[in-house]
Scaffold this active site. Structure first.
Site, PDB file in Angstrom:
ATOM      1  N   ALA A 245      -5.020 -21.283 -33.355  1.00  0.00           N
ATOM      2  CA  ALA A 245      -5.398 -20.358 -34.413  1.00  0.00           C
ATOM      3  C   ALA A 245      -4.403 -20.560 -35.524  1.00  0.00           C
ATOM      4  O   ALA A 245      -3.312 -21.085 -35.297  1.00  0.00           O
ATOM      5  CB  ALA A 245      -5.354 -18.917 -33.900  1.00  0.00           C
ATOM      6  N   LYS A 246      -4.807 -20.138 -36.686  1.00  0.00           N
ATOM      7  CA  LYS A 246      -3.926 -20.375 -37.822  1.00  0.00           C
ATOM      8  C   LYS A 246      -2.556 -19.742 -37.616  1.00  0.00           C
ATOM      9  O   LYS A 246      -1.554 -20.277 -38.004  1.00  0.00           O
ATOM     10  CB  LYS A 246      -4.572 -19.831 -39.091  1.00  0.00           C
ATOM     11  CG  LYS A 246      -5.251 -20.934 -39.865  1.00  0.00           C
ATOM     12  CD  LYS A 246      -5.759 -20.416 -41.167  1.00  0.00           C
ATOM     13  CE  LYS A 246      -6.763 -19.340 -40.890  1.00  0.00           C
ATOM     14  NZ  LYS A 246      -7.294 -18.703 -42.047  1.00  0.00           N
ATOM     15  N   ARG A 247      -2.568 -18.553 -36.944  1.00  0.00           N
ATOM     16  CA  ARG A 247      -1.287 -17.859 -36.829  1.00  0.00           C
ATOM     17  C   ARG A 247      -0.285 -18.588 -35.951  1.00  0.00           C
ATOM     18  O   ARG A 247       0.893 -18.347 -36.030  1.00  0.00           O
ATOM     19  CB  ARG A 247      -1.479 -16.416 -36.360  1.00  0.00           C
ATOM     20  CG  ARG A 247      -2.135 -16.250 -35.019  1.00  0.00           C
ATOM     21  CD  ARG A 247      -2.315 -14.765 -34.711  1.00  0.00           C
ATOM     22  NE  ARG A 247      -3.201 -14.552 -33.604  1.00  0.00           N
ATOM     23  CZ  ARG A 247      -4.521 -14.534 -33.719  1.00  0.00           C
ATOM     24  NH1 ARG A 247      -5.078 -14.718 -34.881  1.00  0.00           N
ATOM     25  NH2 ARG A 247      -5.271 -14.353 -32.661  1.00  0.00           N
TER      26      ARG A 247
END
Ligand code: GLU
Length: 284
Positions: A245-247
């Site tokens: 995920a981007k995070r």
């Protein structure tokens, strides 16, 4: 039977490998059956969605070679449809206004947490008609009275390609939000209506949305809509075993392309359920 699948991203950022993995699976399922693959933009959240990301999503899918059929459907242009469905649920006496703020719900000591945050403790369900009337001018959303809704439909089930028949159990999701003040819908309502309206026969999405399907199955029954087959796939994990995920630093497709990645190799890796070496984390 014509198989129809869809990829339904929210335009809140560029696509990363996790999105691409889901898109490839939905695309291939339809194509292998000679069916249709649709692209739907889930942009009901006007504060987080950006038009520029819609163009970015289309560009990324084209780069990967994943062609979709027909026009791209944007949920933000379908509010009338959602509003009508919401009014039907309201007429059935299954929704109520909720005046609680996010902070109040989070602070509620008893609030258990579900996949999508704290489960609503049902505070506003107990308000009298007079109190609702008096507070009508205050900011509020509308929630589904889950117990009443479930009692109305009785037992329901759906078929999942990964685990077989599943008995729908929406009660643990609590009284989910069905509409907000400026938006006559929520994710749950819009997705249920659109999958039916677009004739989607096969919903392919990550297992992180498995719990939501209990709610969608219930809404289908309440609104007299067909139930598609579900394919909740495992999430693609990076070399560190973390969900992409981007995070946690997953690289966007745009970034991979800018660094000269070969889309064919990328696609082959995703089809094999693998993250291409070096593609899962970096300076994105
Ligand atoms: N729009 C949702 C997302 O981006 C996916 C909805 C779905 O596949 O049902 O997470």
């Amino acid at each position: 039977m014509l198989r129809i699948s869809r990829f339904a991203p929210s335009p809140t950022g560029r696509l990363h490998l996790g999105h691409a993995f889901s898109a490839v699976r939905a695309h291939d399922l339809a194509r292998e059956a000679g069916g249709r693959f649709l692209l739907r933009i889930e942009d009901i959240d006007g504060t987080r969605s950006r038009e520029a990301f819609v163009g970015g999503i289309e560009e990324d899918l084209r780069w990967l070679g994943l062609a979709w059929d027909g026009p791209v459907v944007c949920q933000s242009r379908r509010m009338t449809l959602y509003g009508a469905a919401f009014e039907r649920l309201k007429a059935l006496g299954l929704v109520y206004p909720c005046f609680c703020t996010r902070a109040e719900i989070t602070a509620s000591a008893s609030a258990p947490h579900g996949d999508a945050g704290p489960i609503y403790p049902g505070t506003c369900r107990a308000l009298t008609a007079a109190e609702r009337e008096r507070r009508a001018g205050e900011p509020h959303c509308w929630r589904l009275d889950m117990t009443a809704a479930h009692a109305r439909t009785g037992a329901l089930r759906w078929h999942d390609a990964t685990v077989g028949w599943v008995d729908a159990d929406p009660l643990p999701q609590g009284d989910v939000v069905l509409a907000r003040k400026e938006t006559p819908t929520s994710y749950h309502l819009a997705v249920t209506i659109d999958d039916a309206a677009q004739g989607v026969t096969d919903v392919v999405r990550g297992v992180d949305l498995f719990a939501a399907t209990h709610v969608h199955r219930l809404l289908q029954a309440l609104l007299g809509l067909p139930t598609p087959r579900y394919h909740h796939h495992q999430l693609l994990l990076g070399a560190d075993g973390q969900r992409l995920a981007k995070r946690n630093g997953a690289r966007s497709l745009a970034d991979l392309r800018a660094h000269g990645s070969d889309p064919d190799i990328l696609l082959a890796s995703l089809r094999a359920g693998q993250v291409p070496i070096g593609a899962d984390a970096g300076d994105a």
